[in-house]
Write a protein that holds these residues in place. Structure first.
Motif, PDB file in Angstrom:
ATOM      1  N   ASN A 206      37.398  18.108  -0.252  1.00  0.00           N
ATOM      2  CA  ASN A 206      38.680  17.929   0.427  1.00  0.00           C
ATOM      3  C   ASN A 206      39.851  17.780  -0.550  1.00  0.00           C
ATOM      4  OD1 ASN A 206      40.694  17.384   2.272  1.00  0.00           O
ATOM      5  ND2 ASN A 206      39.834  15.462   2.995  1.00  0.00           N
ATOM      6  N   PRO A 207      39.789  16.926  -1.562  1.00  0.00           N
ATOM      7  CA  PRO A 207      40.900  16.845  -2.529  1.00  0.00           C
ATOM      8  C   PRO A 207      41.089  18.140  -3.329  1.00  0.00           C
ATOM      9  CG  PRO A 207      39.547  14.883  -2.643  1.00  0.00           C
ATOM     10  CD  PRO A 207      38.801  15.849  -1.800  1.00  0.00           C
ATOM     11  N   CYS A 211      44.546  20.353  -3.469  1.00  0.00           N
ATOM     12  CA  CYS A 211      45.226  20.805  -4.696  1.00  0.00           C
ATOM     13  C   CYS A 211      45.435  22.314  -4.674  1.00  0.00           C
ATOM     14  CB  CYS A 211      44.404  20.399  -5.921  1.00  0.00           C
ATOM     15  SG  CYS A 211      44.345  18.623  -6.239  1.00  0.00           S
ATOM     16  N   MET A 212      44.441  23.058  -4.194  1.00  0.00           N
ATOM     17  CA  MET A 212      44.592  24.509  -4.087  1.00  0.00           C
ATOM     18  C   MET A 212      45.716  24.865  -3.122  1.00  0.00           C
ATOM     19  SD  MET A 212      40.833  26.307  -4.159  1.00  0.00           S
ATOM     20  CE  MET A 212      40.329  25.547  -2.614  1.00  0.00           C
ATOM     21  N   LYS A 241      44.054  12.105   4.139  1.00  0.00           N
ATOM     22  CA  LYS A 241      43.961  11.192   5.280  1.00  0.00           C
ATOM     23  C   LYS A 241      43.952  11.955   6.594  1.00  0.00           C
ATOM     24  CE  LYS A 241      47.452   8.537   4.445  1.00  0.00           C
ATOM     25  NZ  LYS A 241      48.434   7.439   4.655  1.00  0.00           N
ATOM     26  N   GLY A 242      44.790  12.983   6.699  1.00  0.00           N
ATOM     27  CA  GLY A 242      44.789  13.795   7.907  1.00  0.00           C
ATOM     28  C   GLY A 242      43.453  14.487   8.129  1.00  0.00           C
ATOM     29  N   SER A 243      42.828  14.915   7.039  1.00  0.00           N
ATOM     30  CA  SER A 243      41.517  15.545   7.142  1.00  0.00           C
ATOM     31  C   SER A 243      40.459  14.569   7.632  1.00  0.00           C
ATOM     32  CB  SER A 243      41.117  16.109   5.774  1.00  0.00           C
ATOM     33  OG  SER A 243      39.822  16.646   5.810  1.00  0.00           O
ATOM     34  N   TRP A 244      40.548  13.323   7.213  1.00  0.00           N
ATOM     35  CA  TRP A 244      39.555  12.331   7.619  1.00  0.00           C
ATOM     36  C   TRP A 244      39.607  12.016   9.119  1.00  0.00           C
ATOM     37  CZ3 TRP A 244      40.459   8.465   2.990  1.00  0.00           C
ATOM     38  CH2 TRP A 244      39.846   9.006   1.840  1.00  0.00           C
ATOM     39  N   THR A 245      40.685  12.311   9.777  1.00  0.00           N
ATOM     40  CA  THR A 245      40.782  12.071  11.218  1.00  0.00           C
ATOM     41  C   THR A 245      40.128  13.194  12.038  1.00  0.00           C
ATOM     42  OG1 THR A 245      42.931  13.183  11.392  1.00  0.00           O
ATOM     43  CG2 THR A 245      42.946  10.823  10.900  1.00  0.00           C
ATOM     44  N   VAL A 246      39.848  14.347  11.410  1.00  0.00           N
ATOM     45  CA  VAL A 246      39.340  15.509  12.148  1.00  0.00           C
ATOM     46  C   VAL A 246      37.955  15.938  11.678  1.00  0.00           C
ATOM     47  CG1 VAL A 246      39.767  17.943  12.709  1.00  0.00           C
ATOM     48  CG2 VAL A 246      41.683  16.317  12.598  1.00  0.00           C
TER      49      VAL A 246
END
Length: 303
Positions: A206-207, A211-212, A241-246
């Motif tokens: 995810n990180p 970055c990409m 953080k937005g990714s962790w919600t989905v």
């Protein structure tokens, strides 16, 4: 059944004999010249009686019953055969135009053919197929974000092109290699295996993906290395953080049920909504990086 055969036979004999001759039943059994053409059922019964006598009643009764229920095998006078109207003179009732419209089975066959064609493309050219799938996902996500979140009157086609090209050049190809590598090193769909894959995806991949994304968007907008680095530092954590919600739940389903070759299709079908978030986040980052001129004591200074 024999009783029904005899019943219909005698009923037919009685009606036909009365209409054919008035000389009595005994005379009807003798050969005589007939002026009117008898009906099919009458002819069948009379010829049987002339040749074989009452011993033919059994076979004749079958013909009578068959003709009574099924009708004559001759075509009716309106030119429509038995397959269409059952031997009746009138055409079948109801809206005939529905017969030319595609039914549910045809639509299902079309969807099935499209699905088979997509899977065939995945086997022959997996990287290109997944890249084009991601292109569609990112392009659609940005278009919906501009229309329904930003509510722009005109589409920013440069922004649209940046998002679509990121899906084509980065998301599709890198996703192909990353998820293929992950499935090859950690095979299976057990609970612990799925949890491990989700952890690696959200904590490591995810990180890197963030970055990409911000790096490519900055480079496509013409920013220099230092400005791109600043953009990544400002926006990467919000993206994660937005990714962790989905994605934890979405990827739990992904790694448990979806085949490796179809992971990108599944991800892009969900990521259309997530791409709307990325598109808005990328645009906000672009606005933060823009040079704003503020008038100060009659002069303009850059901040």
């Amino acid at each position: 059944m024999k009783f029904l055969f005899l019943l219909f036979t005698f009923a037919s004999l009685f009606n036909n004999v009365q209409g054919f001759t008035s000389g009595g039943y005994g005379k009807h059994l003798l050969p005589q010249k007939v002026n009117a053409r008898p009906s099919t059922s009458h002819n069948c019964v009379v010829m049987s009686l002339r040749s074989n006598g009452f011993g033919a009643i059994k076979s004749s009764s079958k013909s009578v019953v068959r003709n009574f229920f099924m009708g004559s095998k001759r075509k009716s006078g309106n030119g429509i055969g038995n397959n269409n109207n059952g031997g009746n003179k009138n055409p079948p009732k109801g809206p005939l135009f529905f017969s030319s419209m595609p039914d549910d089975s045809e639509r299902k066959n079309s969807v099935k053919a499209a699905w088979m064609a997509y899977n065939g493309a995945l086997e022959k050219q997996p990287i290109l197929t997944k890249a084009l799938t991601s292109l569609v996902g990112f392009a659609l996500g940005d278009f919906l974000a501009q229309k329904f979140i930003d509510k722009k009157d005109k589409i920013d086609w440069k922004r649209f092109g940046r998002m679509a090209s990121f899906g084509l050049l980065f998301h599709g190809p890198t996703g192909h290699f990353f998820y293929g590598f992950l499935d090859s090193k950690i095979p299976g769909t057990a609970a612990l295996t799925v949890a491990t894959k989700v952890f690696i995806d959200q904590i490591i991949w995810n990180p890197i993906f963030g970055c990409m994304f911000f790096g490519y968007m900055g480079a496509a907008e013409g920013l220099g290395p230092s400005a791109i680095k600043t953009r990544i530092e400002k926006n990467l954590f919000d993206s994660v953080k937005g990714s962790w919600t989905v994605w934890p739940i979405a990827h739990a389903i992904n790694f448990r049920f979806i085949p490796t070759s179809q992971r990108l299709l599944y991800i892009n079908s969900i990521q259309i909504g997530y791409n709307m978030f990325l598109s808005v986040l990328g645009q906000r980052a672009n606005s933060k990086d823009a040079i704003v001129e503020v008038p100060t004591k009659g002069k303009k200074s850059k901040k």
